[in-house]
Design a protein around this motif. Structure first.
Motif, PDB file in Angstrom:
ATOM      1  N   MET A 245       1.006  -1.189  -0.061  1.00  0.00           N
ATOM      2  CA  MET A 245      -0.167   0.081  -0.049  1.00  0.00           C
ATOM      3  C   MET A 245       0.909   1.357  -0.047  1.00  0.00           C
ATOM      4  SD  MET A 245      -3.419   0.802   0.470  1.00  0.00           S
ATOM      5  CE  MET A 245      -4.565   1.013   1.933  1.00  0.00           C
ATOM      6  N   GLN A 246       0.727   2.038  -1.062  1.00  0.00           N
ATOM      7  CA  GLN A 246       1.506   3.434  -0.840  1.00  0.00           C
ATOM      8  C   GLN A 246       0.838   4.130   0.203  1.00  0.00           C
ATOM      9  OE1 GLN A 246       0.874   5.085  -4.953  1.00  0.00           O
ATOM     10  NE2 GLN A 246       2.970   4.102  -5.811  1.00  0.00           N
ATOM     11  N   THR A 247       1.555   5.213   0.620  1.00  0.00           N
ATOM     12  CA  THR A 247       1.255   6.200   1.980  1.00  0.00           C
ATOM     13  C   THR A 247       0.113   7.154   1.682  1.00  0.00           C
ATOM     14  OG1 THR A 247       3.171   7.614   1.569  1.00  0.00           O
ATOM     15  CG2 THR A 247       3.463   5.694   3.083  1.00  0.00           C
ATOM     16  N   ASP A 248      -0.214   6.989   0.362  1.00  0.00           N
ATOM     17  CA  ASP A 248      -1.411   7.973  -0.041  1.00  0.00           C
ATOM     18  C   ASP A 248      -2.714   7.163  -0.143  1.00  0.00           C
ATOM     19  OD1 ASP A 248      -1.019   6.346  -2.334  1.00  0.00           O
ATOM     20  OD2 ASP A 248      -0.794   8.130  -3.747  1.00  0.00           O
ATOM     21  N   GLY A 249      -2.651   5.901   0.197  1.00  0.00           N
ATOM     22  CA  GLY A 249      -3.582   5.000   0.167  1.00  0.00           C
ATOM     23  C   GLY A 249      -3.846   4.282  -0.961  1.00  0.00           C
ATOM     24  N   THR A 250      -3.262   4.246  -1.875  1.00  0.00           N
ATOM     25  CA  THR A 250      -3.259   3.552  -3.125  1.00  0.00           C
ATOM     26  C   THR A 250      -2.552   2.083  -3.061  1.00  0.00           C
ATOM     27  OG1 THR A 250      -2.781   5.418  -4.447  1.00  0.00           O
ATOM     28  CG2 THR A 250      -2.620   3.335  -5.611  1.00  0.00           C
ATOM     29  N   GLN A 251      -3.942   1.005  -3.362  1.00  0.00           N
ATOM     30  CA  GLN A 251      -3.316  -0.315  -3.409  1.00  0.00           C
ATOM     31  C   GLN A 251      -2.540  -0.761  -4.452  1.00  0.00           C
ATOM     32  OE1 GLN A 251      -7.551  -1.360  -3.166  1.00  0.00           O
ATOM     33  NE2 GLN A 251      -7.608  -1.963  -0.815  1.00  0.00           N
ATOM     34  N   LEU A 252      -1.323  -1.326  -4.376  1.00  0.00           N
ATOM     35  CA  LEU A 252      -0.513  -1.657  -5.603  1.00  0.00           C
ATOM     36  C   LEU A 252      -0.783  -3.246  -5.725  1.00  0.00           C
ATOM     37  CD1 LEU A 252       2.872  -0.060  -4.348  1.00  0.00           C
ATOM     38  CD2 LEU A 252       1.101   0.720  -6.122  1.00  0.00           C
ATOM     39  N   GLY A 253      -1.327  -3.882  -4.945  1.00  0.00           N
ATOM     40  CA  GLY A 253      -1.683  -5.387  -5.081  1.00  0.00           C
ATOM     41  C   GLY A 253      -3.122  -5.582  -5.537  1.00  0.00           C
ATOM     42  N   ASP A 254      -3.624  -6.602  -5.705  1.00  0.00           N
ATOM     43  CA  ASP A 254      -5.217  -6.841  -5.831  1.00  0.00           C
ATOM     44  C   ASP A 254      -5.881  -6.187  -4.849  1.00  0.00           C
ATOM     45  OD1 ASP A 254      -7.653  -8.202  -5.698  1.00  0.00           O
ATOM     46  OD2 ASP A 254      -7.086  -9.783  -6.952  1.00  0.00           O
ATOM     47  N   PRO A 255      -6.753  -5.226  -4.925  1.00  0.00           N
ATOM     48  CA  PRO A 255      -7.475  -4.829  -3.818  1.00  0.00           C
ATOM     49  C   PRO A 255      -8.133  -5.663  -2.928  1.00  0.00           C
ATOM     50  CG  PRO A 255      -8.279  -3.880  -6.107  1.00  0.00           C
ATOM     51  CD  PRO A 255      -7.388  -5.136  -6.199  1.00  0.00           C
TER      52      PRO A 255
END
Length: 360
Positions: A310-320
């Protein structure tokens, strides 16, 4: 230790049954570097009980070790600390530095955690029952400089004395500020919350007295909290039961205490209703992402290992929904741990767990 080796500390009963504190340094090839053979080195071998040591690196190449100590009263623990250099030499008083030795009601000081500052010193935080004993447990901290001298009030600086129990404090250091987070059971909603205070190097609180909530309870207990260091902020990640099943949530905290994500944090995955447990999380302080692993019972009869980046801006980098780590659906995956290596261009994550597939 910040130089490519690992320092371990433990309670050791080789001299007497109450236990002493020992340490060892191991390089990346698995060689032990301190003491003779596998003996390690003595950190403190005095009378009565010494237990629950914790270790962290020092900015000047050594390490700090903190532990619970019963030398004053074996039924009520105090907190002591020691600093060693990269060769394992004792740098402070050989008896250790007394972080706190409460002489009032002589109640327990427990669960110390510590972090190094940028000047060869350390911040230490702990549970403290000096105000009448359990459940009147508060949070205290102390800042000790490189020579072993306390920088705050004698006996520690009170961080939170809300009614009821405060517990399980954590501490991280970022950009000249100590971030302290703990569990707080004194909330009107009747659930355990996560509370935060920030102190600058001078020991001045940056947030209101008794701190501010990272997670406000909202009808679900929080547990298994991780506080992770960033270059100019910190990241809190935890489990809570705000929904019918436990989920994992994250919040970023700037040096002035403002939150980077929505109030009460954002979920690491879409809600599955299966319960996400036994969280373990890591973060490279110089990168804007967090790696996390946990177990989850989506199949209804077996726990499987999952992960998320998870990026610190809340973006999920893996499967949600989370990254399934094993397709073994016949036995539990348990005790998941995650680590990372920054190879200069990106961060690589390494994950391990126990698995009962060979017992089938």
């Amino acid at each position: 230790d910040g130089q490519g080796s690992f320092i371990f500390a433990w309670r050791d009963r080789r001299n007497e049954n109450d236990g002493d504190i020992f340490a060892q340094k191991v390089d990346l090839d698995g060689n032990t570097l301190w003491g003779t053979g596998l003996s390690g080195i003595e950190i403190y071998t005095g009378t009565s009980i010494q237990k629950n040591p914790r270790v962290t690196k020092s900015s000047d190449g050594g390490a700090f070790i903190v532990w619970e100590d019963g030398r004053v009263d074996p039924t009520k623990m105090d907190i002591y600390a020691q600093k060693i250099n990269s060769s394992g030499d004792i740098l402070w008083d050989t008896a250790g530095v007394a972080v706190t030795t409460d002489t009032g009601d002589q109640q327990d000081q427990l669960n110390p955690r510590l972090v190094g500052d940028n000047s060869g010193g350390t911040w230490i935080v702990w549970d403290d029952a000096r105000d009448g004993g359990f459940p009147h447990v508060d949070i205290y901290t102390q800042h000790i400089n490189s020579t072993g001298t306390a920088q705050l009030d004698a006996g520690g600086r009170l961080i939170c004395d809300d009614a009821g129990e405060q517990f399980s404090p954590l501490i991280k250091y970022s950009d000249g500020n100590a971030f302290i987070a703990w569990g707080d059971g004194d909330k009107e909603v009747g659930a355990n919350s996560i509370t935060l205070q920030i102190l600058n190097d001078a020991g001045t609180e940056q947030l209101p007295i008794n701190g501010m909530d990272v997670y406000g309870g909202i009808c679900g207990d929080s547990q298994n909290i991780f506080l992770l260091e960033g270059s100019s902020n910190s990241v809190a990640i935890w489990e809570d039961s705000r929904n019918s099943a436990t989920g994992i949530y994250m919040q970023t905290i700037s040096n002035n205490g403002s939150f980077g994500l929505e109030d009460n944090g954002v979920a690491l995955t879409t809600y599955s209703g299966a319960g996400q447990l036994k969280l373990h999380a890591v973060k490279d302080p110089n990168e804007d992402e967090v790696g996390a692993v946990w177990q989850e019972n989506r199949m209804g009869f077996v726990y499987q290992a999952y992960a998320q980046i998870m990026q610190t801006d809340g973006t999920q980098l893996g499967d949600p929904a989370g990254i399934l780590l094993s397709d073994n659906g016949m036995s539990d995956q348990d005790y998941m741990k995650i680590s990372y290596i920054n190879n200069g261009s990106d961060v690589e994550y390494y994950i391990g767990w126990s698995d009962g597939r060979d017992w089938l």
